[in-house]
Design an enzyme around this catalytic site. Structure first.
Site, mmCIF file in Angstrom:
data_model
loop_
_atom_site.group_PDB
_atom_site.id
_atom_site.type_symbol
_atom_site.label_atom_id
_atom_site.label_comp_id
_atom_site.label_asym_id
_atom_site.label_seq_id
_atom_site.Cartn_x
_atom_site.Cartn_y
_atom_site.Cartn_z
ATOM 1 N N CYS A 335 0.674 -1.366 -0.034
ATOM 2 C CA CYS A 335 -0.176 -0.085 -0.076
ATOM 3 C C CYS A 335 0.523 0.958 -0.270
ATOM 4 O O CYS A 335 0.603 2.031 -0.797
ATOM 5 C CB CYS A 335 -0.870 0.516 0.791
ATOM 6 S SG CYS A 335 -1.474 -1.261 1.591
ATOM 7 N N ARG A 364 5.964 -11.500 6.272
ATOM 8 C CA ARG A 364 5.413 -11.286 7.297
ATOM 9 C C ARG A 364 5.712 -12.079 8.456
ATOM 10 O O ARG A 364 5.754 -13.081 7.866
ATOM 11 C CB ARG A 364 4.200 -10.741 7.839
ATOM 12 C CG ARG A 364 3.054 -9.798 6.342
ATOM 13 C CD ARG A 364 2.046 -10.175 5.995
ATOM 14 N NE ARG A 364 1.754 -9.360 5.610
ATOM 15 C CZ ARG A 364 0.523 -8.872 5.302
ATOM 16 N NH1 ARG A 364 -0.479 -9.906 5.544
ATOM 17 N NH2 ARG A 364 -0.201 -7.647 4.058
ATOM 18 N N GLN A 382 2.020 -10.882 -2.861
ATOM 19 C CA GLN A 382 0.805 -10.434 -2.842
ATOM 20 C C GLN A 382 0.336 -9.889 -4.582
ATOM 21 O O GLN A 382 0.564 -9.232 -5.190
ATOM 22 C CB GLN A 382 0.816 -9.069 -2.013
ATOM 23 C CG GLN A 382 -0.200 -9.957 -0.921
ATOM 24 C CD GLN A 382 -0.577 -8.571 -0.039
ATOM 25 O OE1 GLN A 382 0.160 -7.402 0.161
ATOM 26 N NE2 GLN A 382 -1.508 -8.665 0.654
ATOM 27 N N ASP A 384 -1.570 -7.673 -5.266
ATOM 28 C CA ASP A 384 -2.041 -6.308 -4.823
ATOM 29 C C ASP A 384 -3.052 -5.420 -6.085
ATOM 30 O O ASP A 384 -2.137 -5.183 -7.118
ATOM 31 C CB ASP A 384 -1.140 -5.468 -3.768
ATOM 32 C CG ASP A 384 -1.613 -5.431 -2.843
ATOM 33 O OD1 ASP A 384 -2.946 -5.582 -2.915
ATOM 34 O OD2 ASP A 384 -1.237 -4.783 -1.850
ATOM 35 N N HIS A 386 -4.323 -1.030 -6.145
ATOM 36 C CA HIS A 386 -4.547 -0.424 -5.784
ATOM 37 C C HIS A 386 -5.445 1.354 -6.580
ATOM 38 O O HIS A 386 -4.737 1.337 -7.330
ATOM 39 C CB HIS A 386 -3.842 0.931 -4.339
ATOM 40 C CG HIS A 386 -3.344 -0.159 -3.946
ATOM 41 N ND1 HIS A 386 -2.351 -1.074 -3.268
ATOM 42 C CD2 HIS A 386 -4.171 0.067 -2.274
ATOM 43 C CE1 HIS A 386 -1.800 -1.788 -2.238
ATOM 44 N NE2 HIS A 386 -3.186 -1.106 -1.437
ATOM 45 N N LYS A 465 -14.492 -3.729 4.763
ATOM 46 C CA LYS A 465 -14.467 -4.786 4.064
ATOM 47 C C LYS A 465 -15.048 -5.619 3.224
ATOM 48 O O LYS A 465 -16.275 -5.880 3.939
ATOM 49 C CB LYS A 465 -12.699 -4.911 3.941
ATOM 50 C CG LYS A 465 -12.512 -6.249 5.015
ATOM 51 C CD LYS A 465 -10.942 -6.980 4.904
ATOM 52 C CE LYS A 465 -11.181 -7.963 6.821
ATOM 53 N NZ LYS A 465 -10.692 -9.257 6.751
ATOM 54 N N HIS A 511 -8.694 -0.881 -1.561
ATOM 55 C CA HIS A 511 -7.638 -1.443 -1.776
ATOM 56 C C HIS A 511 -8.255 -3.351 -2.249
ATOM 57 O O HIS A 511 -9.481 -3.225 -1.841
ATOM 58 C CB HIS A 511 -6.775 -2.322 -0.783
ATOM 59 C CG HIS A 511 -6.740 -0.726 0.362
ATOM 60 N ND1 HIS A 511 -5.366 -0.629 0.466
ATOM 61 C CD2 HIS A 511 -7.162 0.176 0.551
ATOM 62 C CE1 HIS A 511 -5.001 0.362 1.370
ATOM 63 N NE2 HIS A 511 -6.137 1.516 1.424
#
Length: 637
Positions: A335, A364, A382, A384, A386, A465, A511
């Protein structure tokens, strides 16, 4: 003269009964069948047992053993019948906590006797005795001091510790014969109602999950309404063992792990082919949907994570390093990097939405005991994205993401359920932002006619979410895709675009992830397909088996022809019997095995054996290639 009260039922039906009528009699009055299945109830919002007397008018919900609450009661009761049996057999058990799980129960306890699976038969026999005694189960409210004195008399120090931590003045105590426990919620009327259960595993856990506390033993079991449901679940467990992605990953040479990088997967050539195919497919659908792919650094200044809010909410799960006397962190998510990319350019309202996607490797920290093959790792990729939008674009853009998620999951053959998670206790932003965000997500779900489960308080710290839970071949649920709405990060990073009045305005950020973790998604796929991937994903799509050396030239020419059509193909040249090589190919779970001998060479044909089919067929080479190319192009299952 008899006094009557009015009972209002869940369907708004009202019935009149004598004051002091037991709940079980009310159930029988409604329907004979309900009287046989009723196990407990809620009266005016409070839990009641089937033998409790109703002394006033009010609203009654009767809990049937056939309901979800009934199944919960079965599993909660099974946990306590188990620990009751432990006390009878081993005598010295100091009880921790017990609870239901998705398919059963667990209980934590301390005992000087080390329990193993070899003891399960003895424990289950004692459980059977307790059930045959049909001991009534009674819940009673005690004051905190009374409860402490009761459990001190039973030498239950962990229970006393829990009661001392309670905020409420009254404690619900559960009793079956000489056995007592702390318990709130529905339970069975007596032990005789428990029909189908089995103990499965034993492990060690820390009391309250803290490594400075005592180590307790935890036993897991399963419990169902009847033996049919129990046996069906046991079959699913056996099937799950056969599908375990860790074993199949080794058998099919897809990935490995090493002590030199705990929890961090090494992808072998075949596994990397599948992983790349997943990324390529995702790129294809994202490109068609207007996403631009980026790449951000793996390590960034600690100040960035403090600015984004991840430091306060996530730093315990992050990895850190110092460079030039400056603290850096490996990114746990993508992000903040995407916020910096958006901030680097001046956008007009006409430019929005701006869709930024990344296949970002994140790190992580997970406790070693939580690691589980590809399903729980310390580094993963990920998919991912945005999406930076104007407020008036919010609903339509979320609808677009929904359509994208649906398209991808249909490609893999997954059905899914949807969950809406709202503001958590630890969150950023004011009430207005959260109210607007949650309202927008609800509007999208309602407009699409989506059935969803409300999960209150489980949103991200920066916004509510929508989560997608896919169902695999064994009907297990996996949370993968997510859509998160965020007003907070644009504020924290001072993001803006120029509106139609030439004013700076904050964008809103969506997201979005579909696979979630590509690594975890691959682990799910391995188990979903039992290692037999559809042709477009399979590392080796075709294996050619020449019957003898004389047929190798034809096999080589066939291989080149398949490669020219971008079909992944191998030849097994080994000097082994044909039957042995066919069986070996079957163990590799390859989509197609081609046997070529004299007839195939002379007639330019192939003998095709498709995985999972018992017989082979003779096919023209061009027809076979056309079929395989279609399966790859259209991603057929």
């Amino acid at each position: 003269m008899n006094e009557f009260i009015v009972i209002e039922l869940a369907d708004n039906q009202q019935i009149k009964v004598e004051k002091g009528t037991a709940l079980i009699e009310v159930a029988r009055k409604i329907a004979t069948s309900l009287g046989k299945k009723a196990i407990a109830g809620n009266f005016n919002g409070l839990p009641v047992s089937i033998n409790d007397l109703l002394m006033e008018s009010g609203k009654l919900e009767i809990i049937s053993i056939d309901s979800n609450e009934g199944l919960s009661a079965i599993r909660q009761t099974a946990a306590r019948v188990f620990i009751h049996a432990i006390q009878r057999v081993f005598g010295d058990a100091n009880l921790g906590v017990g609870n239901q799980t998705e398919n059963g129960f667990y209980y934590d306890f301390h005992s000087n006797y080390r329990i193993s699976k070899e003891n399960f038969n003895v424990i289950e026999e004692e459980m059977k005795k307790i059930i045959s005694e049909d001991i009534p189960i009674v819940a009673k409210l005690l004051s905190r001091q009374e409860a402490i004195q009761l459990f001190e008399s039973y030498n239950q120090s962990y229970k006393v510790e829990l009661i001392n931590e309670y905020k409420q003045d009254m404690v619900s105590v559960y009793r079956q014969g000489q056995f007592v426990d702390i318990f709130e919620g529905p339970h069975l009327p007596s032990t005789g109602w428990l029909k189908a259960y089995k103990l499965l595993e034993v492990s060690g856990v820390y009391w309250k999950g803290e490594d400075t506390n005592d180590v307790l033993q935890r036993v897991y079991g399963i419990a169902f309404r009847n033996n049919k449901e129990l046996n069906e679940h046991l079959k699913r467990i056996e099937e799950a063992k056969k599908r375990d992605h860790r074993n199949l990953g080794k058998q099919l040479e897809l990935f490995m792990f090493s002590n030199e990088a705990p929890g961090m997967p090494f992808y072998l050539p075949k596994g990397q082919i599948i992983r790349q195919a997943l990324e390529d497919y995702s790129r294809e659908v994202q490109r068609k949907s207007g996403y631009n792919e980026v790449r951000t650094p793996s390590m960034m200044n600690q100040k960035l994570w403090e600015e984004s809010g991840h430091w306060n909410h996530y730093h315990e799960n992050m990895y850190f390093s110092e460079v030039d006397k400056t603290n850096f962190a490996l990114k746990p998510m993508n992000c903040p990097g995407h916020m910096l990319i958006f901030k680097d350019k001046l956008y007009s309202y006409r430019d929005l939405p701006v869709r930024i996607a990344e296949f970002g490797q994140v790190h992580r920290h997970e406790f070693s005991g939580a690691l589980n093959g590809l399903l729980r790792v310390r580094t993963f990729c990920q998919d991912d994205a945005h999406i930076f939008i104007r407020e008036d674009q919010m609903v339509e853009e979320i609808r677009n993401v929904f359509r994208l998620v649906d398209e991808v999951y249909q490609t893999f053959g997954f059905s899914y359920k949807v969950e809406l998670s709202t503001r958590p206790e630890k969150s950023l932003g004011n009430d207005a932002f959260w109210n607007d965000s949650e309202a927008a997500l609800i509007q999208v779900l309602d407009s699409l006619g989506i059935d969803y489960v409300l999960n209150e308080g489980d949103g991200a710290f920066y916004g509510p979410k929508i989560d997608f839970h896919i169902e695999d071949a064994l009907h297990r649920s996996h949370q993968c895709a997510t859509i998160q709405l965020d007003y907070q990060m644009p504020e924290k990073f001072n993001l803006s675009y120029i509106n139609e009045n030439n004013e700076k305005v904050r964008p809103v950020v969506i997201h979005r992830a579909i696979f979630g973790s590509i690594d975890r998604f691959l682990g799910i796929l391995i188990e979903h397909y039992a290692g037999a991937f559809p042709t477009w994903l399979a590392p080796t799509q075709v294996k050619i088996l020449p019957v003898a050396r004389a047929h190798e030239e034809y096999a080589n020419a066939l291989k080149e022809l398949l490669l020219s059509h971008n079909i992944r193909v191998e030849i097994d040249y080994r000097n082994e019997k044909l039957g042995y090589r066919i069986r070996e190919a079957q163990l590799e779970k390859l989509p197609y095995v081609l046997v070529v001998g004299n007839q195939e060479v002379n007639e330019n044909i192939v003998n095709v054996r498709k995985y999972g089919e018992k017989t082979s067929v003779i096919v023209n080479v061009e027809d076979f290639i056309s079929k395989v190319c279609d399966e790859i192009k259209f991603k057929q299952l």
